[in-house]
Design an enzyme around this catalytic site. Structure first.
Site, mmCIF file in Angstrom:
data_model
loop_
_atom_site.group_PDB
_atom_site.id
_atom_site.type_symbol
_atom_site.label_atom_id
_atom_site.label_comp_id
_atom_site.label_asym_id
_atom_site.label_seq_id
_atom_site.Cartn_x
_atom_site.Cartn_y
_atom_site.Cartn_z
ATOM 1 N N THR A 1 51.246 40.104 39.596
ATOM 2 C CA THR A 1 52.626 40.242 40.088
ATOM 3 C C THR A 1 53.095 38.829 40.392
ATOM 4 O OG1 THR A 1 52.091 42.343 41.176
ATOM 5 C CG2 THR A 1 54.019 41.193 41.998
ATOM 6 N N THR B 1 56.763 42.735 38.534
ATOM 7 C CA THR B 1 55.402 43.031 38.089
ATOM 8 C C THR B 1 55.377 44.026 36.933
ATOM 9 O OG1 THR B 1 53.222 43.723 38.892
ATOM 10 C CG2 THR B 1 55.075 45.022 39.626
ATOM 11 N N THR C 1 51.605 40.365 46.662
ATOM 12 C CA THR C 1 50.975 40.672 45.380
ATOM 13 C C THR C 1 49.607 41.293 45.684
ATOM 14 O OG1 THR C 1 49.912 38.502 45.177
ATOM 15 C CG2 THR C 1 52.110 38.717 44.215
ATOM 16 N N GLY C 2 49.057 41.970 44.702
ATOM 17 C CA GLY C 2 47.763 42.618 44.910
ATOM 18 C C GLY C 2 47.910 44.130 44.915
ATOM 19 N N SER D 1 50.639 39.881 33.633
ATOM 20 C CA SER D 1 50.796 40.640 34.871
ATOM 21 C C SER D 1 52.253 40.969 35.160
ATOM 22 C CB SER D 1 50.235 39.831 36.037
ATOM 23 O OG SER D 1 51.081 38.755 36.369
ATOM 24 N N ARG E 1 53.744 55.698 37.573
ATOM 25 C CA ARG E 1 53.340 55.108 38.862
ATOM 26 C C ARG E 1 54.199 53.880 39.152
ATOM 27 N NH1 ARG E 1 51.397 49.704 40.410
ATOM 28 N NH2 ARG E 1 49.964 49.926 42.172
HETATM 29 N N1 GLY Z 1 51.455 44.750 43.670
HETATM 30 C C1 GLY Z 1 51.696 45.198 42.376
HETATM 31 C C2 GLY Z 1 51.377 46.602 42.163
HETATM 32 O O1 GLY Z 1 50.511 47.145 42.829
HETATM 33 O O2 GLY Z 1 51.989 47.212 41.309
#
Ligand code: GLY
Length: 353
Positions: free
Chosen positions: A202, A220, A253-254, A90, A230
Site C-alpha cells: 500500500t 492500494t 499500511t499493512g 502493491s 474484499r
Molecule cells: N492495508 C492494505 C490492505 O489491507 O488492503
C-alpha cells in the site's frame, strides 16, 4: 519559526530537477498553485511522509508544497507515481490481483482545509484510484463509491479503462493458484513453493504546507489473492488515513483487517490531539491493535503473525512513524527525501502468515 531551515536550503531542495508545477499539470486541482507567504510568516514546517515505497512520492509532494500547490493535490500527485509504476505490485497498475485474477483497487483521501473526504473501493480497470477518490471528494455529495459504480464514475470524468495486470502480476497470480491446492487440476509450480506470505502493499502519504494545511491519501491493490470484493482499511476514512486540519494526519499500511478494528488513522490523530507526538501516537495505536488481536493471529511467542505500520504528521510539521516490527518509512523534512527507521513495538521481523 526558529527551527526552520534557511529559505535558501528549502528552495534549493525544492528546485532539484523540478520544473514549477502549473495548474494545468495537476488534473482536477483543488486549487491552482499560488505564491507562498514570506518564510517569516510560515505557520508550519512543510513536510511529506509516506510508507517506504514512497520516496519519490514525498519528493514530488514536497516540491509541490514549496511551489505553492494545494496539500491534497501534492500528496495525490506523489502517490500517483507509485500507482502508475508497473514495478510496484502493491498498488495501482501492476498491483497483485484477487483470487479470480482481477485487480481491485482501494483508495481514500482527506483534505484538511475543506474538511472533505473521498474514497473508492474494489475499483477495477482504472490505474489511479487515488485520483478517483479525489474526484469523489471534490465533485460529489458522497464519500465512498465502490465497484461498478466507482468505475462508471471515473469513466465519466475521462479516465480510460485498462487491463491492470502486468506480465509479472499475472505470473505471480498463476503461481499462487497452481500451488493453492495439491488436489486440484492445476499442477504445482516448484518455484513458488516458498511463496507463503501474501503481500499487503500500500502507499500512504501525508503532507503539511507552510501555511499549516494538511492532507492525507492511501491507495492500494490490497491483500494479494483476496476474496473478490474484499476491501481493506485503505479506502475507509478513519482507518486507512485521516486528517483534521487543526491537529494533523495519519495513515497506515499493512494488515488492513487489524487496522479497521481500531480506526487507526482516526485514533492516531485523536492521540495527537491529546498531546502525543506523532511517533508516540503511532505506537499507542499499535498497542490498541495488539489489545484486540485474536489469538489465531498470534505466533507461539504471543507476537502477531502480521505487520502493521502507521505514519503521522502534526500541524507544526513534526512527523513520525511506527510499526509492529522494525522497518523504514520515507519522509521529506525540508532537507532531503530519505528513508528513516520506524519505531517498533517488537524487535524481531514479522513472521509469515
Ligand atoms: N492495508 C492494505 C490492505 O489491507 O488492503
Amino acid at each position: 519559526m526558529s527551527d526552520l531551515l534557511s529559505r535558501r536550503k528549502f528552495l534549493a531542495s525544492a528546485a532539484v530537477g523540478v520544473a514549477a508545477t502549473r495548474a494545468r499539470d495537476i488534473p482536477f486541482p483543488m486549487r491552482p498553485p499560488r505564491p507562498l507567504p514570506p518564510q517569516s510568516r510560515w505557520a508550519a514546517k512543510p513536510v511529506a511522509v509516506s510508507s517506504a515505497n514512497g520516496l519519490r512520492a514525498v519528493q514530488k509532494a514536497f516540491d509541490m508544497l514549496l511551489q505553492g500547490a494545494d496539500t491534497l493535490d501534492a500528496v495525490i500527485e506523489g502517490v500517483k507515481i507509485q500507482e502508475l509504476d508497473p514495478n510496484d505490485d502493491s498498488v495501482g497498475y501492476g498491483g497483485l490481483p484477487n483470487a479470480d485474477g482481477v485487480v481491485q483497487l482501494d483508495a481514500s483521501c482527506m483534505h484538511g482545509p475543506t474538511k472533505r473526504a473521498g474514497a473508492v473501493g474494489a475499483l477495477e480497470g482504472i490505474k489511479t484510484p487515488s485520483e478517483v477518490a479525489k474526484l469523489v471528494l471534490k465533485y460529489t455529495n458522497h464519500i465512498f463509491l465502490v465497484g461498478e459504480g466507482a468505475k462508471r464514475f471515473a469513466l465519466q470524468y475521462g479516465f480510460r479503462e485498462e487491463d491492470l495486470l502486468t506480465e509479472h502480476s499475472r505470473e505471480v497470480w498463476l503461481h499462487w493458484r497452481a500451488n493453492l491446492n495439491p488436489d486440484d487440476d492445476y499442477l504445482d509450480v516448484p518455484e513458488a513453493q516458498h511463496m507463503t506470505v501474501r503481500p499487503t502493499g500500500t502507499i500512504n502519504c501525508d503532507a503539511v504546507t507552510p501555511q499549516g494545511d494538511i492532507s492525507s491519501v492511501t491507495t492500494t491493490s490490497g491483500l494479494a489473492f483476496k476474496i473478490p470484493g474484499r476491501v481493506g482499511d485503505s479506502p475507509i476514512i478513519g482507518a486507512g488515513q485521516y486528517t483534521d486540519n487543526d491537529i494533523g494526519a495519519a495513515g497506515s499500511t499493512g494488515r488492513g483487517e487489524s487496522n479497521i478494528k481500531v480506526c487507526g488513522g482516526f485514533l492516531t490523530v485523536e492521540l495527537m490531539r491529546r498531546g502525543l507526538k506523532p511517533t508516540d501516537a503511532c505506537l499507542e495505536t499499535l498497542k490498541r491493535v495488539i489489545q484486540i488481536t485474536e489469538p489465531r493471529l498470534l505466533g507461539p511467542d504471543g507476537k502477531p503473525k502480521f505487520n502493521l505500520n502507521f505514519y503521522a504528521v502534526n500541524k507544526r510539521g513534526e512527523f513520525g512513524a511506527a510499526s509492529l516490527y522494525p522497518g523504514s518509512y520515507a519522509a521529506h523534512d525540508g532537507r532531503e527525501a530519505k528513508l528513516r527507521d520506524m519505531a517498533s513495538l517488537y524487535e524481531r521481523p514479522a513472521a509469515s502468515r
